[in-house]
Design an enzyme around this catalytic site. Structure first.
Site, mmCIF file in Angstrom:
data_model
loop_
_atom_site.group_PDB
_atom_site.id
_atom_site.type_symbol
_atom_site.label_atom_id
_atom_site.label_comp_id
_atom_site.label_asym_id
_atom_site.label_seq_id
_atom_site.Cartn_x
_atom_site.Cartn_y
_atom_site.Cartn_z
ATOM 1 N N HIS A 109 -3.307 -4.958 1.821
ATOM 2 C CA HIS A 109 -2.818 -5.147 3.057
ATOM 3 C C HIS A 109 -2.735 -6.662 3.683
ATOM 4 O O HIS A 109 -3.512 -7.002 4.419
ATOM 5 C CB HIS A 109 -3.544 -4.553 4.254
ATOM 6 C CG HIS A 109 -3.218 -2.845 4.139
ATOM 7 N ND1 HIS A 109 -2.206 -2.306 4.703
ATOM 8 C CD2 HIS A 109 -3.896 -1.968 3.488
ATOM 9 C CE1 HIS A 109 -2.139 -1.002 4.424
ATOM 10 N NE2 HIS A 109 -3.209 -0.713 3.564
ATOM 11 N N CYS A 160 0.832 -1.045 0.015
ATOM 12 C CA CYS A 160 0.033 -0.094 -0.111
ATOM 13 C C CYS A 160 0.720 1.087 -0.003
ATOM 14 O O CYS A 160 1.432 1.736 -1.174
ATOM 15 C CB CYS A 160 -0.874 0.118 0.973
ATOM 16 S SG CYS A 160 -2.369 1.181 0.777
ATOM 17 N N GLU A 174 -0.877 -8.060 5.595
ATOM 18 C CA GLU A 174 -0.499 -8.192 7.040
ATOM 19 C C GLU A 174 -1.728 -8.043 7.899
ATOM 20 O O GLU A 174 -1.802 -8.326 9.087
ATOM 21 C CB GLU A 174 0.582 -7.286 7.209
ATOM 22 C CG GLU A 174 0.009 -5.840 7.568
ATOM 23 C CD GLU A 174 -0.183 -5.130 6.178
ATOM 24 O OE1 GLU A 174 -0.186 -5.863 5.118
ATOM 25 O OE2 GLU A 174 -0.352 -3.772 6.296
HETATM 26 N N1 GLN Z 1 -3.161 6.479 0.731
HETATM 27 C C1 GLN Z 1 -2.013 6.356 1.443
HETATM 28 C C2 GLN Z 1 -0.598 6.894 1.103
HETATM 29 O O1 GLN Z 1 -0.765 7.728 0.326
HETATM 30 C C3 GLN Z 1 -1.772 4.867 1.425
HETATM 31 C C4 GLN Z 1 -2.738 4.018 2.444
HETATM 32 C C5 GLN Z 1 -2.332 2.767 3.117
HETATM 33 O O2 GLN Z 1 -1.201 2.604 3.156
HETATM 34 N N2 GLN Z 1 -3.504 1.943 3.398
HETATM 35 O O3 GLN Z 1 0.264 6.546 1.529
#
Ligand code: GLN
Length: 224
Positions: free
Chosen positions: A203, A84, A205
């Site tokens: 995610h 992410c 995890e």
């Molecule tokens: N939108 C977030 C960012 O810009 C990432 C979101 C996440 O890691 N759940 O880092």
């Protein structure tokens, strides 16, 4: 049995959850899990996970900790997995960056859209079909939280990109749908690898299913 040290960048975000997942793994080599906050910590690692959280904050804290350039160098020789926010940091270029721009480590030849699903529909779950993971016929229930969207695979002289998982076109945000788009459009990619690096826009995890952790350790880190 020789140990292998897997670091988790622990400046902000879901690093404790990655630690719990790694601690649950049955690995052929003993895993030493290191929470990385300093250069000394990083130097002990054979591989690194960059967790989800907020990419702008992680980049800023890495810069303040003197880790930003060392992380770029680390990526030239050792495997990194970004989830992410971590996936954003590993991308070559980002659309929807924070006002004023944001620093990326780069390293993977992709263009990514930060908060690609928008702020309205902030999170959703989707069952994924997997390619090359253990028990690939059992879907992986993936959790997307303000997730980025892969926009383009960019040409590069580095290792080719392998797609590990996609979501169906029907789950893409309407703003990204274009006429004549097909299921193999880059925007449906939610997990990929390039060389020994791994990227997931969701995610793993935050679930009890450790197949991505197993994949990273066995297929990206422990391979010769
Ligand atoms: N939108 C977030 C960012 O810009 C990432 C979101 C996440 O890691 N759940 O880092």
């Amino acid at each position: 049995m020789e140990e292998v040290s897997i670091g988790i960048l622990a400046l902000q975000g879901a690093f404790a959850e990655h630690q719990a997942s790694l601690n649950r793994l049955n690995s052929s080599r003993k895993l030493n899990v290191i929470l990385v906050r300093t250069l000394d910590d990083l130097h002990q690692c054979d591989a690194l996970i960059i967790p989800g959280g907020e990419s702008t904050t992680i980049a800023l804290l890495a810069r303040l900790a003197g880790l930003f350039e060392p992380l770029k160098e680390f990526m030239n020789t050792k495997p990194i997995w970004g989830t992410c926010a971590g996936a954003i940091l590993l991308s070559q270029s980002v659309v929807g960056a924070k006002k004023g721009g944001q620093e990326l480590l780069g390293g993977l030849s992709i263009k990514i859209a930060r908060n690609g699903w928008g702020s309205q529909v902030e999170s959703f779950e989707a069952p994924l079909d997997l390619n090359g993971l253990e028990e690939s016929t059992r879907p992986f229930q993936a959790l997307f939280i303000r997730a980025p969207v892969v926009l383009e695979l960019q040409s590069s002289s580095d290792s080719p990109i392998t797609v590990v998982a996609r979501i169906p076109l029907s789950l893409l945000p309407p703003s990204l749908i274009e006429e004549n788009m097909t299921e193999d459009d880059p925007r449906t990619i939610v997990a990929l690898r390039q060389g020994r690096h791994l990227l997931t826009t969701f995610h793993p995890e935050l679930t009890e299913d450790d197949r991505f952790h197993e994949y990273f350790v066995h297929k990206c880190v422990l391979i010769q």
